[in-house]
Design a protein around this motif. Sequence first.
Motif, PDB file in Angstrom:
ATOM      1  N   LYS A  24       0.850  -1.191   0.000  1.00  0.00           N
ATOM      2  CA  LYS A  24       0.000   0.000   0.000  1.00  0.00           C
ATOM      3  C   LYS A  24       0.883   1.236   0.000  1.00  0.00           C
ATOM      4  O   LYS A  24       1.706   1.438   0.896  1.00  0.00           O
ATOM      5  CB  LYS A  24      -0.924   0.017   1.223  1.00  0.00           C
ATOM      6  CG  LYS A  24      -1.994   1.103   1.148  1.00  0.00           C
ATOM      7  CD  LYS A  24      -3.095   0.875   2.157  1.00  0.00           C
ATOM      8  CE  LYS A  24      -4.211   1.899   1.988  1.00  0.00           C
ATOM      9  NZ  LYS A  24      -5.331   1.659   2.914  1.00  0.00           N
ATOM     10  N   TYR A  83      -3.501   6.218   1.185  1.00  0.00           N
ATOM     11  CA  TYR A  83      -4.213   6.351   2.453  1.00  0.00           C
ATOM     12  C   TYR A  83      -5.150   7.555   2.413  1.00  0.00           C
ATOM     13  O   TYR A  83      -4.971   8.474   1.591  1.00  0.00           O
ATOM     14  CB  TYR A  83      -3.203   6.512   3.594  1.00  0.00           C
ATOM     15  CG  TYR A  83      -2.449   5.247   3.917  1.00  0.00           C
ATOM     16  CD1 TYR A  83      -2.876   4.392   4.929  1.00  0.00           C
ATOM     17  CD2 TYR A  83      -1.312   4.895   3.195  1.00  0.00           C
ATOM     18  CE1 TYR A  83      -2.180   3.230   5.225  1.00  0.00           C
ATOM     19  CE2 TYR A  83      -0.617   3.730   3.475  1.00  0.00           C
ATOM     20  CZ  TYR A  83      -1.049   2.897   4.489  1.00  0.00           C
ATOM     21  OH  TYR A  83      -0.370   1.747   4.767  1.00  0.00           O
ATOM     22  N   GLY A 143      -4.105   7.992  11.066  1.00  0.00           N
ATOM     23  CA  GLY A 143      -4.748   7.112  10.097  1.00  0.00           C
ATOM     24  C   GLY A 143      -4.918   7.765   8.744  1.00  0.00           C
ATOM     25  O   GLY A 143      -5.263   7.097   7.770  1.00  0.00           O
ATOM     26  N   SER A 144      -4.668   9.070   8.679  1.00  0.00           N
ATOM     27  CA  SER A 144      -4.728   9.787   7.414  1.00  0.00           C
ATOM     28  C   SER A 144      -3.403  10.523   7.191  1.00  0.00           C
ATOM     29  O   SER A 144      -2.625  10.714   8.122  1.00  0.00           O
ATOM     30  CB  SER A 144      -5.891  10.775   7.391  1.00  0.00           C
ATOM     31  OG  SER A 144      -5.738  11.744   8.408  1.00  0.00           O
ATOM     32  N   THR A 145      -3.168  10.930   5.954  1.00  0.00           N
ATOM     33  CA  THR A 145      -1.963  11.674   5.616  1.00  0.00           C
ATOM     34  C   THR A 145      -2.314  13.149   5.486  1.00  0.00           C
ATOM     35  O   THR A 145      -3.226  13.507   4.725  1.00  0.00           O
ATOM     36  CB  THR A 145      -1.357  11.173   4.288  1.00  0.00           C
ATOM     37  OG1 THR A 145      -1.235   9.749   4.337  1.00  0.00           O
ATOM     38  CG2 THR A 145       0.012  11.771   4.066  1.00  0.00           C
ATOM     39  N   GLY A 153       3.830  -0.149   3.775  1.00  0.00           N
ATOM     40  CA  GLY A 153       2.750   0.738   4.177  1.00  0.00           C
ATOM     41  C   GLY A 153       3.265   1.775   5.164  1.00  0.00           C
ATOM     42  O   GLY A 153       4.396   1.696   5.647  1.00  0.00           O
ATOM     43  N   PHE A 173       1.952   7.965  10.767  1.00  0.00           N
ATOM     44  CA  PHE A 173       1.235   8.947   9.961  1.00  0.00           C
ATOM     45  C   PHE A 173       1.649  10.377  10.278  1.00  0.00           C
ATOM     46  O   PHE A 173       1.269  11.305   9.568  1.00  0.00           O
ATOM     47  CB  PHE A 173      -0.275   8.774  10.172  1.00  0.00           C
ATOM     48  CG  PHE A 173      -0.827   7.512   9.569  1.00  0.00           C
ATOM     49  CD1 PHE A 173      -1.248   7.469   8.256  1.00  0.00           C
ATOM     50  CD2 PHE A 173      -0.900   6.351  10.332  1.00  0.00           C
ATOM     51  CE1 PHE A 173      -1.748   6.310   7.704  1.00  0.00           C
ATOM     52  CE2 PHE A 173      -1.394   5.184   9.787  1.00  0.00           C
ATOM     53  CZ  PHE A 173      -1.825   5.151   8.463  1.00  0.00           C
TER      54      PHE A 173
END
Length: 415
Positions: free
Chosen positions: A249, A254, A265-267, A400, A404
Amino acid sequence: MTVLTAPETKVAAPESQSALDTLMRAFETYKETNETRLAQIERRGVADPLTEDQVTRIDAALAACSARIAQVETRGARLPLGGRLETGDAQARAHGSAFLSYVRHGEADGLKALEAKALSAGVGADGGYLVPYETEQEIGRRLAALSPIRALATVRTIGAGTYRKPFMTSGPATGWAAETAARPQTDSPALAELAFPAMELYAMPAATQTLLDDGQVNIEEWIAGEVDSAFAEQEGTAFVSGDGVAKPKGFLAYPKAAESAWSWGSTGYVATGAAGMFPAADSSDVLLDLVYALKGGYRQNAAFVMNRRTQSAVRKLKDASGAYLWAPPAAAGQPASLMGFAVHEAEAMPDMADGAFPIAFGDFRRGYLVVDRAGVRVLRDPYSAKPYVLFYTTKRVGGGIQDFDAIKLLKTAAN
């Protein structure tokens, strides 16, 4: 025990220095020509087409010089197999000899005796056979030289199919207390888990029987050389934009959130404020915003990642004092820099377009994890493409984001 000597650089170093000198001279010419272009725009509102063309051609020459330097450094980093490898382990020597017999003549009895079970999960002997350790290590070294994200990221070798990494979503409660005051019981930390499955990556180089019969040809080095560029190209795309389905990934796959609304959990991203480009006024400010969107602890080892077309646009930017933000490498073997941070080219990064994310900035060693399943496997196939012999070569790779906080993106959009 296997002893690897450092690669010689006597031939590569002068060539690298020559390419670097050419790059430095080209960049000085580029600055002079671009200053002429800017003066024409300021004076007449538009640049002379001949000047624009000259800037474009010099920019292409700069890209070619950079590519030449990277090629020379990659070639110099390769360690030829055989001759400079001193293997003292009898089992390793036996494996190497048996592998050569298998590759050249299809004789698998020696490898069958050495390997306890076949190399693909649940498929018996059709899974192929492990390449010798030195060949596997050389493939890994060449991939690190060719694959930009692998070179920047943390690489971990695993023995299972999936690497699982726990992380703390909330820590134990803390607070201040007087010397004799009561200490209330704190909450326990909450843990979650990140999983990085290793997916199968394959290449299928072909050889003639004449090549295999030629005792002067180092077959192990030939296999490593044939598969490294194929593996690197596939990896390079997957580590940037792979969707995680039968492939790693990528960090662009993401969920993304504006830096002001970022959560784990997000960029996080910073927008340029202009669709598909840098803003016309104070263009460099958005890069400053991107740099300082990253926390101080990550900026120490941070780097920019972009493709060559985006780097061409960035090369024109100046700071408030009129100095160019982009600078050529200070020495052979080093990358170009932008605002003092290294710039790495990854062709899988998108071009500048409305809503695109053409630039990434961060500490990729802390931010992105590459997992390699131990073992590179080769299956010899003399039947499918006669008179050629195919070598179905596979390795298992995953990847992955593991932190983050460590990677931020630039979005070329109004918001």
